[in-house]
Write an enzyme that holds these catalytic residues in place. Structure first.
Site, PDB file in Angstrom:
ATOM      1  N   ARG A   1     -46.151  30.494   0.849  1.00 38.03           N
ATOM      2  CA  ARG A   1     -46.449  31.886   1.216  1.00 38.03           C
ATOM      3  C   ARG A   1     -47.155  31.927   2.575  1.00 38.03           C
ATOM      4  O   ARG A   1     -46.590  32.360   3.576  1.00 38.03           O
ATOM      5  CB  ARG A   1     -47.307  32.551   0.121  1.00 38.03           C
ATOM      6  N   ASP A   2     -48.372  31.434   2.599  1.00 33.77           N
ATOM      7  CA  ASP A   2     -49.177  31.509   3.815  1.00 33.77           C
ATOM      8  C   ASP A   2     -48.490  30.771   4.966  1.00 33.77           C
ATOM      9  O   ASP A   2     -48.539  31.198   6.125  1.00 33.77           O
ATOM     10  CB  ASP A   2     -50.551  30.883   3.512  1.00 33.77           C
TER      11      ASP A   2
ATOM     12  N   HIS B   1     -60.784  28.361   1.909  1.00 39.27           N
ATOM     13  CA  HIS B   1     -59.466  28.454   2.561  1.00 39.27           C
ATOM     14  C   HIS B   1     -59.705  28.370   4.071  1.00 39.27           C
ATOM     15  O   HIS B   1     -60.002  29.372   4.729  1.00 39.27           O
ATOM     16  CB  HIS B   1     -58.819  29.786   2.153  1.00 39.27           C
TER      17      HIS B   1
ATOM     18  N   HIS C   1     -58.676  27.318   8.029  1.00 39.86           N
ATOM     19  CA  HIS C   1     -57.597  27.106   9.000  1.00 39.86           C
ATOM     20  C   HIS C   1     -58.078  26.098  10.037  1.00 39.86           C
ATOM     21  O   HIS C   1     -59.272  25.975  10.296  1.00 39.86           O
ATOM     22  CB  HIS C   1     -57.220  28.423   9.677  1.00 39.86           C
TER      23      HIS C   1
ATOM     24  N   ASN D   1     -53.121  26.621   8.427  1.00 44.16           N
ATOM     25  CA  ASN D   1     -54.099  26.177   7.440  1.00 44.16           C
ATOM     26  C   ASN D   1     -54.355  24.680   7.622  1.00 44.16           C
ATOM     27  O   ASN D   1     -53.557  23.980   8.236  1.00 44.16           O
ATOM     28  CB  ASN D   1     -53.527  26.382   6.035  1.00 44.16           C
TER      29      ASN D   1
ATOM     30  N   CYS E   1     -51.556  32.300  12.623  1.00 39.80           N
ATOM     31  CA  CYS E   1     -52.020  33.672  12.695  1.00 39.80           C
ATOM     32  C   CYS E   1     -51.631  34.143  14.083  1.00 39.80           C
ATOM     33  O   CYS E   1     -51.713  33.374  15.038  1.00 39.80           O
ATOM     34  CB  CYS E   1     -53.533  33.686  12.495  1.00 39.80           C
TER      35      CYS E   1
END
Ligand code: ZN
Length: 313
Positions: A23-24, A217, A219, A259, A250
């Site tokens: 997903r991410d 979480h 990055h 990430n 991002c």
């Protein structure tokens, strides 16, 4: 030996890692990844031992076309029965769509940004409007017997507003806990955290949120992702999210890396004697497969170097 106060099983140092690449990670890919390729990669992650995988997001397909096939991916994957499949839900319409696939997932994640500007730009609502929606959606999610998770983006800094106060982030976390979330993830969305702050933050978060699983979480935008993870671990955090192949990113700052790479995180933890329940070689294999699927070199260190165990002492 360091003892980890938030450990689930006494002295054994063990952490949970949720793989968020499907997903991410995939979300940031410019080229559409064919659904069968996504399914193949998620299945490879299942074989690597993940018990938590973020599989899909029910955002509007015109907003993120890359994730428009979430339902097909959920239906198509074949992972062991004890894997908790997570979907990300942005709003009540997304929740309607997700619940049509109810039998194919176990965890639903709601999210908000801690900073007003990021939240507005991301989902075009104020933080207050988003939190109000969480109360309503949370009830529906819990009524379905799903595990409710929450993610607070820009917890460690916002690319538009700069510093984000810890008290603001933890107040939001409490609102999610009141709505029934049993896990709250704190996202360093654009990699603005540092290890000293991660240590203070996770110490405070764990103390402030008894009974809640606190998830880190990070990055790797500025190369501090693993250092931050180590600091969070030392502060008692036992739950992490990461992305195989260091996938993700991002749009702000442009060209940012994603990430922290799951294989680098797992390599570090295993070398430190922390159990993840994962097979590092199979994760690296999956990351290499993603590399050939996407047709470009991915940026994790372990893809290049392999595990430490490959080399004689
Ligand atoms: Zn992320």
């Amino acid at each position: 030996m360091t003892s980890y106060p938030n450990a689930t099983d006494g002295e054994t140092r063990r952490v949970h890692i949720r793989e968020v690449g499907p997903r991410d990670g995939f979300q940031s890919e410019p080229e559409r990844i064919p659904t069968p390729d996504k399914i193949r990669l998620v299945n490879a992650l299942g074989r690597a031992g993940f018990k938590r995988i973020e599989v899909a997001s029910f955002v509007r397909p015109d907003v993120i076309p890359q994730l428009a096939d979430g339902a097909e991916v959920l239906r198509g994957i074949d992972v062991p029965g004890d894997v908790a499949r997570m979907v990300l839900v942005p709003n009540s319409r997304g929740l309607d769509n997700a619940l049509r696939e109810r039998e194919f997932f176990e965890e639903a994640a709601l999210f908000v940004s801690a900073s007003q500007t990021h939240n507005k730009r991301n989902i075009n609502r104020t933080v207050e409007e988003t939190v109000a929606g969480v109360q309503v959606m949370g009830k529906r999610i819990l009524a379905e017997g799903l595990r409710l998770c929450a993610i607070i983006a820009t917890s460690f800094g916002c690319p538009f507003e700069g510093k984000v106060e810890m008290s603001r982030v933890l107040d939001l976390a409490e609102r999610f806990a009141e709505a029934g979330a049993t896990e709250i993830g704190f996202g360093d969305t654009t990699g603005m955290c540092n290890p000293a702050y991660a240590s203070r933050f996770f110490t405070a978060a764990i103390e402030r949120l008894p009974g809640i699983e606190v998830t880190a979480h990070f990055h790797n935008t500025r190369g501090q992702g693993l250092a931050n993870a180590y600091a969070a671990l030392e502060a008692g955090c036992t739950s992490f999210e990461s992305s195989f192949g260091e996938l993700g990113g991002c749009p702000v700052p442009a060209g940012s890396t994603g990430n922290i790479a799951t294989e680098d995180l797992v390599s570090m933890l295993h070398e430190m004697g922390v159990d993840t329940g994962l097979d590092l070689e199979l994760i690296i294999e999956a990351a290499r497969e993603a590399q050939s699927t996407l047709g470009r070199q991915l940026t994790s260190h372990s893809i290049v170097a392999g595990p430490v165990s490959w080399y004689p002492a």
